[in-house]
Design a protein around this motif. Structure first.
Motif, PDB file in Angstrom:
ATOM      1  N   ARG A  67      17.963 -15.090  18.206  1.00 56.25           N
ATOM      2  CA  ARG A  67      17.989 -16.235  18.957  1.00 56.25           C
ATOM      3  C   ARG A  67      19.478 -16.638  19.368  1.00 56.25           C
ATOM      4  N   GLU A  68      19.408 -17.121  20.696  1.00 57.27           N
ATOM      5  CA  GLU A  68      20.679 -17.683  21.294  1.00 57.27           C
ATOM      6  C   GLU A  68      20.352 -19.213  21.811  1.00 57.27           C
ATOM      7  N   ALA A  69      20.928 -20.022  20.959  1.00 56.68           N
ATOM      8  CA  ALA A  69      20.528 -21.504  21.094  1.00 56.68           C
ATOM      9  C   ALA A  69      21.828 -22.150  21.412  1.00 56.68           C
ATOM     10  N   ARG A  70      21.576 -22.998  22.764  1.00 57.89           N
ATOM     11  CA  ARG A  70      22.765 -23.851  22.965  1.00 57.89           C
ATOM     12  C   ARG A  70      22.416 -25.356  22.891  1.00 57.89           C
TER      13      ARG A  70
ATOM     14  N   LEU B 226      19.083 -21.965  35.302  1.00 57.70           N
ATOM     15  CA  LEU B 226      20.399 -23.001  35.909  1.00 57.70           C
ATOM     16  C   LEU B 226      20.719 -23.738  34.811  1.00 57.70           C
ATOM     17  N   ALA B 227      19.889 -24.396  33.975  1.00 57.10           N
ATOM     18  CA  ALA B 227      20.205 -25.264  32.895  1.00 57.10           C
ATOM     19  C   ALA B 227      21.120 -24.619  31.871  1.00 57.10           C
ATOM     20  N   TRP B 228      20.672 -23.368  31.674  1.00 54.46           N
ATOM     21  CA  TRP B 228      21.593 -22.530  30.559  1.00 54.46           C
ATOM     22  C   TRP B 228      23.067 -22.436  31.054  1.00 54.46           C
ATOM     23  N   GLU B 229      23.195 -21.978  32.445  1.00 59.17           N
ATOM     24  CA  GLU B 229      24.515 -22.064  32.880  1.00 59.17           C
ATOM     25  C   GLU B 229      25.337 -23.348  32.768  1.00 59.17           C
ATOM     26  N   ALA B 230      24.751 -24.399  32.922  1.00 55.87           N
ATOM     27  CA  ALA B 230      25.178 -25.796  32.627  1.00 55.87           C
ATOM     28  C   ALA B 230      25.433 -26.301  31.430  1.00 55.87           C
ATOM     29  N   THR B 231      25.017 -25.440  30.441  1.00 60.92           N
ATOM     30  CA  THR B 231      25.151 -25.983  28.929  1.00 60.92           C
ATOM     31  C   THR B 231      26.510 -25.377  28.271  1.00 60.92           C
TER      32      THR B 231
ATOM     33  N   LEU C 153      11.968 -18.176  26.621  1.00 61.23           N
ATOM     34  CA  LEU C 153      13.075 -19.206  26.860  1.00 61.23           C
ATOM     35  C   LEU C 153      12.407 -20.471  26.767  1.00 61.23           C
ATOM     36  N   GLY C 154      13.302 -21.493  26.283  1.00 59.64           N
ATOM     37  CA  GLY C 154      12.835 -22.692  25.813  1.00 59.64           C
ATOM     38  C   GLY C 154      13.640 -23.927  25.992  1.00 59.64           C
ATOM     39  N   PHE C 155      13.070 -25.066  26.017  1.00 58.77           N
ATOM     40  CA  PHE C 155      13.802 -26.224  25.820  1.00 58.77           C
ATOM     41  C   PHE C 155      13.040 -27.184  24.573  1.00 58.77           C
ATOM     42  N   SER C 156      13.962 -27.949  23.653  1.00 55.13           N
ATOM     43  CA  SER C 156      13.177 -28.576  22.734  1.00 55.13           C
ATOM     44  C   SER C 156      14.179 -29.556  22.031  1.00 55.13           C
TER      45      SER C 156
END
Length: 250
Positions: free
Chosen positions: A189-192, A241-246, A138-141
């Protein structure tokens, strides 16, 4: 002789003052300070300490205080006292060590933290990630910053991750918008996307297994890998949590 006196428990200044007194016989603190090359105020402190150890005595002569070194045989008593104290400390440590060990074990997992510097340090972090046996990361970038530092990232790093069978879920920012979505399937990949103006993000964060890898990408690149089940699990929760918000941006 200075080093030998320090070995039996005297401080350096105590040793200097004592040696000076042995040569002088008896003198005032002012003369002792000159001979010992120690500040006068410090000399008084050392003389008091030496008197407590039985190595120096004082007497009045006229209106002045004089100090005299005692027989060096007293040093044997100090050495014996130091040995006795060392034995007592060792004995006390042996008694409490089992209890300390139990406290250490019961306090739980201790995170292992490693630091990496520069672009090559970040490459080392990437190489280590690609050796993981985990199959999801899982990542933020910040896509802009990653591509600025590693222009060949899409052609080199991503295919290596795919060959390792590591699936990626990524939340990213980019000044060019949703640039990663079209290659998601082929790159496992699943990128949002999230807008950089609303969510400014200049680091790269990867969470996999019990590890969290954080890379600061601006100015002087620096990275850290934290190995901790608790920290990794907490970051996974934050990511979900952030994934749902995107959802509303994709």
């Amino acid at each position: 002789m200075l080093d030998e006196l320090k070995k039996i428990g005297l401080s350096e200044n105590e040793a200097r003052v004592y040696l000076a007194l042995l040569e002088l016989g008896s003198e005032t603190a002012q003369e002792i300070a000159k001979k010992a090359a120690v500040k006068r105020a410090t000399t008084y402190v050392q003389l008091e300490a030496l008197m407590k150890k039985g190595l120096v005595t004082s007497f009045e002569k006229g209106k002045k205080s004089y100090f005299r070194a005692e027989d060096p045989e007293h040093l044997i008593k100090i050495a014996e006292r130091e040995k006795k104290m060392a034995r007592e400390r060792e004995s006390a440590l042996e008694e409490i060590l089992p209890g300390l060990g139990k406290l250490y074990i019961s306090s739980g997992e201790r995170p292992r933290v490693r630091f990496f510097e520069g672009v090559e340090g970040l490459r080392t972090m990437q190489d280590e990630f690609l050796k993981t046996k985990e199959k999801e990361a899982l990542g933020f970038s910040s896509a802009d910053d990653i591509l600025r530092i590693f222009p060949s990232h899409p052609a080199e790093y991503s295919p290596r991750r795919v060959r390792r069978g590591i699936h990626s879920k990524l939340i990213y920012t980019s000044s060019r918008g949703k640039i990663l979505k079209k290659q998601d399937d082929e790159l496992l990949r699943e990128a949002r996307y999230i807008p950089a103006d609303k969510f400014p993000f200049t680091c790269d964060v990867a969470v996999y297994g019990n590890r969290v890898a954080i890379s600061a990408l601006r100015k002087n690149p620096i990275g850290v890998i934290i190995e901790s089940e608790e920290i990794a699990d907490s970051l996974k929760t934050i990511f979900n949590l952030a994934w749902e918000a995107t959802e509303k941006y994709n």
